[in-house]
Write a protein that holds these residues in place. Structure first.
Motif, PDB file in Angstrom:
ATOM      1  N   LYS A 134      48.157  35.006  34.818  1.00 35.74           N
ATOM      2  CA  LYS A 134      47.984  34.592  36.220  1.00 35.74           C
ATOM      3  C   LYS A 134      48.727  35.601  37.092  1.00 35.74           C
ATOM      4  N   SER A 135      48.896  35.305  38.365  1.00 36.77           N
ATOM      5  CA  SER A 135      49.610  36.289  39.183  1.00 36.77           C
ATOM      6  C   SER A 135      51.113  36.019  39.130  1.00 36.77           C
ATOM      7  N   SER A 174      42.959  40.784  41.546  1.00 43.68           N
ATOM      8  CA  SER A 174      42.858  39.370  41.164  1.00 43.68           C
ATOM      9  C   SER A 174      41.465  39.055  40.623  1.00 43.68           C
ATOM     10  N   ASN A 175      41.366  37.877  40.052  1.00 41.44           N
ATOM     11  CA  ASN A 175      40.096  37.378  39.462  1.00 41.44           C
ATOM     12  C   ASN A 175      39.391  38.355  38.524  1.00 41.44           C
ATOM     13  N   PRO A 176      39.863  38.562  37.347  1.00 41.72           N
ATOM     14  CA  PRO A 176      41.116  38.034  36.795  1.00 41.72           C
ATOM     15  C   PRO A 176      42.322  38.864  37.221  1.00 41.72           C
ATOM     16  N   SER A 177      43.489  38.268  37.073  1.00 43.25           N
ATOM     17  CA  SER A 177      44.735  38.897  37.489  1.00 43.25           C
ATOM     18  C   SER A 177      45.043  40.141  36.643  1.00 43.25           C
ATOM     19  N   ARG A 178      45.276  41.261  37.304  1.00 40.13           N
ATOM     20  CA  ARG A 178      45.587  42.500  36.581  1.00 40.13           C
ATOM     21  C   ARG A 178      46.650  43.306  37.320  1.00 40.13           C
ATOM     22  N   GLU A 210      46.301  43.093  31.605  1.00 41.43           N
ATOM     23  CA  GLU A 210      45.552  41.884  31.953  1.00 41.43           C
ATOM     24  C   GLU A 210      46.521  40.708  31.882  1.00 41.43           C
ATOM     25  N   THR A 213      47.852  45.644  42.234  1.00 41.74           N
ATOM     26  CA  THR A 213      47.375  44.476  41.487  1.00 41.74           C
ATOM     27  C   THR A 213      45.947  44.134  41.908  1.00 41.74           C
TER      28      THR A 213
END
Ligand SMILES: [Zn+2]
Length: 444
Positions: free
Chosen positions: A114-115, A64-68, A111, A62
């Motif tokens: 959020k997480s 983060s920023n943005p969550s992927r 994409e 995974t």
């Protein structure tokens, strides 16, 4: 001779190596492929299922920023259109590919909004499905709030948990004409839920409201969290032959004979007093034997209640459809094993029988089945009204039998039938004792 064999063996090795190389080339040529993707949004999670030609070889991580979520499928080509896959899902914004480490591999990027809490696992071929890779994205804070409410006067609703069998990736049985059990069960469950919610003093909790799968442990958890008084699982049966038909009602099996259950039911007025606070006693007591005994009684009580409700269902459902089994069937099923909530599983008919499949898909027939189950809920709780409920407060009066009063006198006075008084109070005969307390349903 010896020299010759030394010469021969390197040659043999060379031949063997060539053969092996050919085999491994063949493997590389039969590259895996993603042939389908299904997205199942649910209230608490989203399940994504990839169909693959062969067993998936994958890695994921995974960002983060943005969550992927990034998944690398080794030796795999993608044969599906990804563009609109996330259209109806609240957790995934977009599916896309990205540059992969090697040419023969596929890197997929999800994409995310959020997480999420992640579970990723492969599934072996089963039923209509081949090799799959499953991804579950769970909300970190489960939103679902218990719906049980107490009214201003402190009386609570009777809560009926309804489980529409199967869902999402699990279609249940598939009919001869291709109808899915999961759709039939949801349609009936929705109709039943509506009837229950329309009845004052009752609330239905739908354990599944759409086309998604709910894990068994979560079903029980939801039912408990909502303090369900009863749990009804709705299913449709199937068999290898198209011949069997009719409905059946299943309860958790017990070593005890049904006749014993019946005796239990007859005597439970006294037992239920004892069991009222059993939960607390079980928790608090230091006496192990007492705790075990109470827990066991609670379990027996739940089983007896399940059995009794099953009898109510059979009585009603046989008015609207053929019965496959005339008595509740005792089975050891996980769904029925919540020892603290009376639970039944209703097989509403055989989806593998063409004429019954047609009926199960018919809205009017579904409504008839829902009505029958609702009537059973209603009559069961009229006879077994939990204390502290709105139903107990609004529909029941207490009457202490005085000298000279008979059932017919009371029936006339309260404007109800003798049969109703008898069934609500589980009276086997017409004889009343002086001083006996009777429950009297309010007329209308
Ligand atoms: Zn089923």
């Amino acid at each position: 001779m010896r020299l010759l064999s030394y010469l021969v063996s390197p040659l043999l090795w060379l031949l063997l190596a060539t053969a092996l190389l050919t085999v491994s080339n063949a493997v590389a040529a039969s590259i895996n492929s993603i042939d389908g993707v299904r997205v199942w949004p649910a209230p608490e999670n989203t399940r994504v299922v990839f169909d693959l030609k062969t067993k998936p070889d994958y890695k994921y991580f995974t960002l983060s920023n943005p969550s992927r979520l990034v998944i690398d499928f080794k030796n795999t080509k993608n044969s599906t259109a990804l563009k609109s896959l996330a259209n109806n899902d609240p957790r995934i914004k977009l599916f896309r590919t990205s540059t992969s480490k090697s040419k023969s591999s596929t890197r997929l990027v999800l994409e995310l909004a959020k997480s999420y809490q992640l579970t990723v696992f492969p599934l072996a071929p089963a039923g209509q499905y081949g090799n799959r890779l499953v991804i579950d994205l769970y909300d970190k804070n489960k939103k679902s709030q218990p719906i049980a409410k107490t009214t201003p006067n402190g009386k609570r609703d009777i809560i009926v948990a309804i489980v529409a069998g199967h869902g999402g990736e699990d279609p249940g049985s598939i009919g001869a004409k291709g109808s899915y059990e999961k759709r039939v069960t949801l349609a009936i469950a929705k109709k039943l839920s509506k009837l229950i919610n329309q009845r004052s003093g009752f609330k239905a909790v739908m354990i599944r409201t759409g086309d998604y799968y709910v894990k068994h442990s979560r079903k029980t958890e939801l039912a408990r969290k909502n303090k369900a008084d009863l749990l009804i699982s709705i299913h449709a049966d199937a068999f290898v032959s198209s011949k069997p038909d009719g409905a059946s009602v299943l309860v958790q099996s017990s070593r005890r004979a049904n006749s014993e259950f019946t005796r239990w039911i007859a005597n439970r007025q006294d037992e239920s007093e004892l069991l009222g606070g059993a939960g607390e006693t079980i928790k608090k007591t230091k006496d192990k034997n007492l705790a075990f005994t109470l827990a066991d009684m609670k379990k027996e009580y739940t089983m007896a209640s399940s059995y009794e409700f099953a009898l109510h269902v059979i009585k009603e459902i046989k008015q609207v459809t053929k019965l496959h089994k005339k008595e509740p069937e005792g089975l050891s099923l996980a769904v029925l094993k919540s020892s603290d909530i009376p639970s039944v599983l209703i097989e509403t008919g055989f989806i593998s029988n063409p004429s019954e499949e047609k009926k199960l898909n018919n809205k009017h027939h579904q409504q008839k089945l829902a009505n029958a189950i609702f009537k059973a809920v209603d009559s069961y709780f009229l006879e077994n009204t939990p204390k502290g409920t709105l139903l107990a407060a609004t529909t029941m009066k207490k009457h202490k039998v005085r000298s000279g009063e008979s059932l017919s006198v009371l029936a006339q006075r309260y404007k109800i039938s003798v049969a109703t008084i008898k069934s609500v109070n589980k009276l086997k005969s017409n004889v009343l004792r002086i001083g006996q307390t009777l429950k009297i349903p309010r007329a209308g």
